[in-house]
Write an enzyme that holds these catalytic residues in place. Structure first.
Site, PDB file in Angstrom:
ATOM      1  N   VAL A  11       6.555  -9.776  20.017  1.00  0.00           N
ATOM      2  CA  VAL A  11       7.650  -9.819  19.045  1.00  0.00           C
ATOM      3  C   VAL A  11       7.132 -10.297  17.689  1.00  0.00           C
ATOM      4  O   VAL A  11       7.327  -9.642  16.656  1.00  0.00           O
ATOM      5  CB  VAL A  11       8.787 -10.737  19.568  1.00  0.00           C
ATOM      6  CG1 VAL A  11       9.868 -10.914  18.515  1.00  0.00           C
ATOM      7  CG2 VAL A  11       9.377 -10.163  20.853  1.00  0.00           C
ATOM      8  N   LYS A  34      -6.259 -16.062  18.674  1.00  0.00           N
ATOM      9  CA  LYS A  34      -5.337 -15.016  18.219  1.00  0.00           C
ATOM     10  C   LYS A  34      -5.330 -14.945  16.694  1.00  0.00           C
ATOM     11  O   LYS A  34      -5.349 -13.865  16.102  1.00  0.00           O
ATOM     12  CB  LYS A  34      -3.909 -15.331  18.707  1.00  0.00           C
ATOM     13  CG  LYS A  34      -3.675 -15.058  20.175  1.00  0.00           C
ATOM     14  CD  LYS A  34      -2.179 -15.063  20.484  1.00  0.00           C
ATOM     15  CE  LYS A  34      -1.935 -14.365  21.799  1.00  0.00           C
ATOM     16  NZ  LYS A  34      -0.518 -14.169  22.093  1.00  0.00           N
ATOM     17  N   THR A 123      14.459 -14.610  22.955  1.00  0.00           N
ATOM     18  CA  THR A 123      15.692 -14.437  23.731  1.00  0.00           C
ATOM     19  C   THR A 123      16.147 -15.802  24.250  1.00  0.00           C
ATOM     20  O   THR A 123      15.341 -16.559  24.800  1.00  0.00           O
ATOM     21  CB  THR A 123      15.442 -13.459  24.895  1.00  0.00           C
ATOM     22  OG1 THR A 123      14.997 -12.221  24.321  1.00  0.00           O
ATOM     23  CG2 THR A 123      16.706 -13.215  25.694  1.00  0.00           C
ATOM     24  N   GLU A 150       7.363  -3.561  25.156  1.00  0.00           N
ATOM     25  CA  GLU A 150       5.949  -3.919  25.087  1.00  0.00           C
ATOM     26  C   GLU A 150       5.099  -2.655  25.055  1.00  0.00           C
ATOM     27  O   GLU A 150       5.451  -1.662  25.670  1.00  0.00           O
ATOM     28  CB  GLU A 150       5.569  -4.771  26.302  1.00  0.00           C
ATOM     29  CG  GLU A 150       5.966  -6.201  26.076  1.00  0.00           C
ATOM     30  CD  GLU A 150       5.756  -7.077  27.286  1.00  0.00           C
ATOM     31  OE1 GLU A 150       5.046  -6.679  28.213  1.00  0.00           O
ATOM     32  OE2 GLU A 150       6.334  -8.175  27.278  1.00  0.00           O
ATOM     33  N   LYS A 219      22.038  -9.073  23.372  1.00  0.00           N
ATOM     34  CA  LYS A 219      20.678  -8.963  23.928  1.00  0.00           C
ATOM     35  C   LYS A 219      20.711  -9.000  25.463  1.00  0.00           C
ATOM     36  O   LYS A 219      20.123  -8.149  26.135  1.00  0.00           O
ATOM     37  CB  LYS A 219      19.821 -10.116  23.369  1.00  0.00           C
ATOM     38  CG  LYS A 219      18.441 -10.225  23.971  1.00  0.00           C
ATOM     39  CD  LYS A 219      17.558  -9.055  23.630  1.00  0.00           C
ATOM     40  CE  LYS A 219      16.340  -9.025  24.520  1.00  0.00           C
ATOM     41  NZ  LYS A 219      15.602  -7.784  24.427  1.00  0.00           N
ATOM     42  N   ASN A 223      19.938  -5.726  28.031  1.00  0.00           N
ATOM     43  CA  ASN A 223      18.847  -5.724  29.013  1.00  0.00           C
ATOM     44  C   ASN A 223      19.379  -5.630  30.442  1.00  0.00           C
ATOM     45  O   ASN A 223      18.761  -5.008  31.305  1.00  0.00           O
ATOM     46  CB  ASN A 223      17.975  -6.971  28.848  1.00  0.00           C
ATOM     47  CG  ASN A 223      16.786  -6.672  27.943  1.00  0.00           C
ATOM     48  OD1 ASN A 223      16.644  -5.556  27.445  1.00  0.00           O
ATOM     49  ND2 ASN A 223      15.936  -7.653  27.723  1.00  0.00           N
ATOM     50  N   CYS A 275      10.886  -9.349  30.312  1.00  0.00           N
ATOM     51  CA  CYS A 275      12.273  -9.586  29.881  1.00  0.00           C
ATOM     52  C   CYS A 275      13.343  -9.317  30.937  1.00  0.00           C
ATOM     53  O   CYS A 275      14.232 -10.154  31.123  1.00  0.00           O
ATOM     54  CB  CYS A 275      12.556  -8.763  28.630  1.00  0.00           C
ATOM     55  SG  CYS A 275      11.609  -9.389  27.224  1.00  0.00           S
ATOM     56  N   ASP A 279      16.114 -12.087  31.856  1.00  0.00           N
ATOM     57  CA  ASP A 279      17.363 -11.910  31.101  1.00  0.00           C
ATOM     58  C   ASP A 279      18.554 -11.644  32.030  1.00  0.00           C
ATOM     59  O   ASP A 279      19.667 -12.122  31.779  1.00  0.00           O
ATOM     60  CB  ASP A 279      17.215 -10.782  30.063  1.00  0.00           C
ATOM     61  CG  ASP A 279      16.232 -11.172  28.948  1.00  0.00           C
ATOM     62  OD1 ASP A 279      15.700 -12.309  28.972  1.00  0.00           O
ATOM     63  OD2 ASP A 279      15.984 -10.342  28.057  1.00  0.00           O
TER      64      ASP A 279
HETATM   65  N1  LIG Z   1       7.933  -8.890  25.043  1.00  0.00           N
HETATM   66  C1  LIG Z   1       9.033  -8.205  24.860  1.00  0.00           C
HETATM   67  O1  LIG Z   1       9.125  -7.018  25.180  1.00  0.00           O
HETATM   68  C2  LIG Z   1      10.240  -8.870  24.233  1.00  0.00           C
HETATM   69  C3  LIG Z   1      11.297  -8.064  23.773  1.00  0.00           C
HETATM   70  C4  LIG Z   1      12.403  -8.680  23.214  1.00  0.00           C
HETATM   71  C5  LIG Z   1      12.472 -10.061  23.170  1.00  0.00           C
HETATM   72  N2  LIG Z   1      11.460 -10.808  23.659  1.00  0.00           N
HETATM   73  C6  LIG Z   1      11.574 -12.265  23.572  1.00  0.00           C
HETATM   74  O2  LIG Z   1      10.825 -12.739  22.464  1.00  0.00           O
HETATM   75  C7  LIG Z   1      10.173 -13.973  22.788  1.00  0.00           C
HETATM   76  C8  LIG Z   1       8.684 -13.838  22.606  1.00  0.00           C
HETATM   77  O3  LIG Z   1       8.227 -12.819  23.472  1.00  0.00           O
HETATM   78  P1  LIG Z   1       6.733 -12.237  23.377  1.00  0.00           P
HETATM   79  O4  LIG Z   1       6.647 -11.172  24.391  1.00  0.00           O
HETATM   80  O5  LIG Z   1       6.396 -11.938  21.971  1.00  0.00           O
HETATM   81  O6  LIG Z   1       5.926 -13.526  23.868  1.00  0.00           O
HETATM   82  P2  LIG Z   1       4.345 -13.738  23.887  1.00  0.00           P
HETATM   83  O7  LIG Z   1       4.087 -14.677  24.995  1.00  0.00           O
HETATM   84  O8  LIG Z   1       3.642 -12.423  23.863  1.00  0.00           O
HETATM   85  O9  LIG Z   1       4.028 -14.460  22.507  1.00  0.00           O
HETATM   86  C9  LIG Z   1       4.477 -15.721  22.180  1.00  0.00           C
HETATM   87  C10 LIG Z   1       3.457 -16.378  21.249  1.00  0.00           C
HETATM   88  O10 LIG Z   1       3.987 -17.624  20.809  1.00  0.00           O
HETATM   89  C11 LIG Z   1       2.922 -18.565  20.737  1.00  0.00           C
HETATM   90  N3  LIG Z   1       3.507 -19.902  20.736  1.00  0.00           N
HETATM   91  C12 LIG Z   1       3.928 -20.674  21.767  1.00  0.00           C
HETATM   92  N4  LIG Z   1       4.454 -21.819  21.308  1.00  0.00           N
HETATM   93  C13 LIG Z   1       4.370 -21.783  19.959  1.00  0.00           C
HETATM   94  C14 LIG Z   1       4.753 -22.661  18.903  1.00  0.00           C
HETATM   95  N5  LIG Z   1       5.351 -23.819  19.164  1.00  0.00           N
HETATM   96  N6  LIG Z   1       4.508 -22.286  17.641  1.00  0.00           N
HETATM   97  C15 LIG Z   1       3.910 -21.108  17.348  1.00  0.00           C
HETATM   98  N7  LIG Z   1       3.541 -20.221  18.301  1.00  0.00           N
HETATM   99  C16 LIG Z   1       3.765 -20.565  19.582  1.00  0.00           C
HETATM  100  C17 LIG Z   1       2.073 -18.223  21.944  1.00  0.00           C
HETATM  101  O11 LIG Z   1       0.767 -18.726  21.816  1.00  0.00           O
HETATM  102  C18 LIG Z   1       2.123 -16.691  21.931  1.00  0.00           C
HETATM  103  O12 LIG Z   1       1.080 -16.124  21.164  1.00  0.00           O
HETATM  104  C19 LIG Z   1      10.635 -14.338  24.196  1.00  0.00           C
HETATM  105  O13 LIG Z   1      11.786 -15.137  24.121  1.00  0.00           O
HETATM  106  C20 LIG Z   1      11.019 -12.980  24.782  1.00  0.00           C
HETATM  107  O14 LIG Z   1      11.988 -13.092  25.789  1.00  0.00           O
HETATM  108  C21 LIG Z   1      10.326 -10.249  24.166  1.00  0.00           C
END
Ligand SMILES: NC(=O)c1ccc[n+]([C@@H]2O[C@H](COP(=O)([O-])OP(=O)(O)OC[C@H]3O[C@@H](n4cnc5c(N)ncnc54)[C@H](O)[C@@H]3O)[C@@H](O)[C@H]2O)c1
Length: 419
Positions: A11, A34, A123, A150, A219, A223, A275, A279
């Site tokens: 995201v 990263k 989310t 993703e 959201k 889902n 998700c 969700d």
């Molecule tokens: N992956 C998906 O398809 C998707 C789709 C819609 C919504 N979401 C939601 O979005 C959110 C993130 O999902 P994602 O897939 O991108 O997660 P992810 O795990 O791929 O990425 C999260 C990132 O946040 C970093 N992080 C953790 N704590 C942190 C902090 N305090 N400060 C800064 N960075 C920090 C982690 O190191 C990681 O790189 C979740 O709530 C998820 O449910 C995900």
């Protein structure tokens, strides 16, 4: 406009790249590797569009104003918007939704920037933003649900189905901030989307500004609807398998009804990924004291499907034992949920593995993106030839032509050879 993004996962990184086309973007992550990768124009996640955009920026063919950092002051000082895209997880045993990373990011933002609009993209449970605004006595927190898939993260933000932002309807300043944020997302989209004609006859990307709680509900209900559809076609497939019908023929006949449509209907081992499982369970938890049958049934249906798939695999193992094979080995071909993905968080094949191993059957994993000798006690190999030779039954959530020469060993529910 100066924008910070907390979290550079699917995201956060897709949004950071999207917005950096027109704004100065600072992306913060707590993982230095990263950050280093992003600053050297390499994507830490597998995503064709992110990789392309970063490569073009490196070659000077595309302008992206993007800088990644682990430094809180560098990231958040002076920005107008700070987007929070950190992980959230639901633990159904404890009925606990872990939003601690969102709160940690907000604390870090406020430690150096008291006025930025904070937009939660993670989310979260229904009602969370309103309760956080109250708890922190902070009126400058809003929410925007993220709908990306993703491995198509940037693509989906370049071509969004809709843009939804939640702000309290009685807070004029927050509503304005929400509209501006929706505009920033639309500005980053592929220009072809600005003139597209939607199914309802409207033009451009639909932009909705709702209450924060309604936006959170959008959201989870979206889902859960997708999970319902997966569970529906999976149960159709179970029925056809047990009764000896051609599942593909039935699905084709059903889906020619235009109100149903011939998409998102390919049977699988169950819905999975980061998700949908969390969700749906979160939405079910939000139903506490509200009558429902369907939401619970969706969660249950996925468990039933995995039980049934595991039984089919175990039946094949038992057949081999009966034929004289002393200790058959089961292979798990890829842990990923979808082809083209490098992520296997909560993928459904893991649920099948767990059930098969519980019966004492050894499982070997072929997963080229996993750099570890084992996965939950199962050997991991990158040697496909050895994997195919040594495994007696191969489970594949999605078919791959890599398995064509051992098709007789493969157990899959993939009828249409697509996600
Ligand atoms: N992956 C998906 O398809 C998707 C789709 C819609 C919504 N979401 C939601 O979005 C959110 C993130 O999902 P994602 O897939 O991108 O997660 P992810 O795990 O791929 O990425 C999260 C990132 O946040 C970093 N992080 C953790 N704590 C942190 C902090 N305090 N400060 C800064 N960075 C920090 C982690 O190191 C990681 O790189 C979740 O709530 C998820 O449910 C995900």
């Amino acid at each position: 406009m100066k924008i910070a993004v907390a979290g550079t996962g699917y995201v956060g990184l897709s949004l950071a790249v999207l917005l950096s086309q027109h704004s100065e973007v600072h992306a913060l992550d707590i993982i230095p590797e990263k950050v280093e990768k992003i600053n050297s124009f390499r994507s830490p996640i597998q995503d064709d569009e992110i990789e392309r955009f970063l490569a073009e920026a490196k070659a000077g063919a595309r302008k992206l104003d993007l800088h990644a950092t682990v430094n809180v002051a560098e990231a958040y000082t002076g920005v107008d918007y700070a987007i929070v895209a950190t992980p959230t997880n639901y633990d159904s045993d404890r009925n606990f939704f872990d939003t601690s990373s969102v709160e940690a990011a907000i604390t870090a933002i406020r430690s150096v920037n008291p006025t930025a609009w904070i937009v939660i993209k993670s989310t979260i449970p229904v009602g969370y933003t309103a309760s956080l605004r109250e708890k922190l006595d902070d009126k400058r927190i809003i929410f925007s649900p993220e709908f990306l898939r993703e491995s198509k993260a940037l693509y989906d933000n370049l071509h969004p189905s809709r843009i939804v932002v939640g702000a309290p309807k009685d807070d004029e300043e927050a509503m304005k901030a929400a509209e501006t944020f929706a505009g920033l997302l639309a500005q980053g989209a592929d220009p072809v989307e600005l003139t597209r004609t939607n199914a309802d006859g409207t033009t451009g990307i639909p932009q909705l500004v709702l209450g924060t709680t309604e936006a959170e509900a959008v959201k989870l209900f979206a889902n859960t609807y997708l999970a319902l559809r997966v569970a529906y076609f999976n149960e159709l497939d179970t029925y056809c398998e047990v009764r000896g019908l051609s599942s593909a023929d039935v699905i084709e006949g059903v889906c020619l009804e235009p109100r149903i449509g011939g998409f998102y209907n390919n049977p699988s081992f169950g819905y999975g990924g980061y998700c949908l499982p969390k969700d749906t369970k979160q939405l079910l938890a939000n139903y506490k004291d509200v009558p429902q049958n369907l939401i619970e049934a969706i969660v249950d249906a996925n468990r039933t499907r995995k039980d049934w798939v595991a039984e089919q695999v175990i039946d094949r193992v038992m057949q081999l034992v009966y034929e004289g094979k002393p200790k058959p080995v089961v292979g798990a071909y890829r842990l990923t949920m979808k082809s083209g993905s490098d992520n296997f968080r909560a993928s459904s094949i893991q649920g099948i593995m767990k059930r098969v191993k519980a019966k004492g059957v050894p499982v070997v994993v072929y997963e080229p993106t996993l750099d570890a000798p084992e996965f939950y006690g199962s050997e991991v190999t990158h040697d496909l030839a050895r994997f195919k030779a040594e495994c007696d039954v191969i489970m594949a959530n999605r078919w791959s032509d890599d398995l064509a020469d051992v098709a007789g060993k493969v157990y899959t529910c993939d009828l249409f050879k697509r996600d």
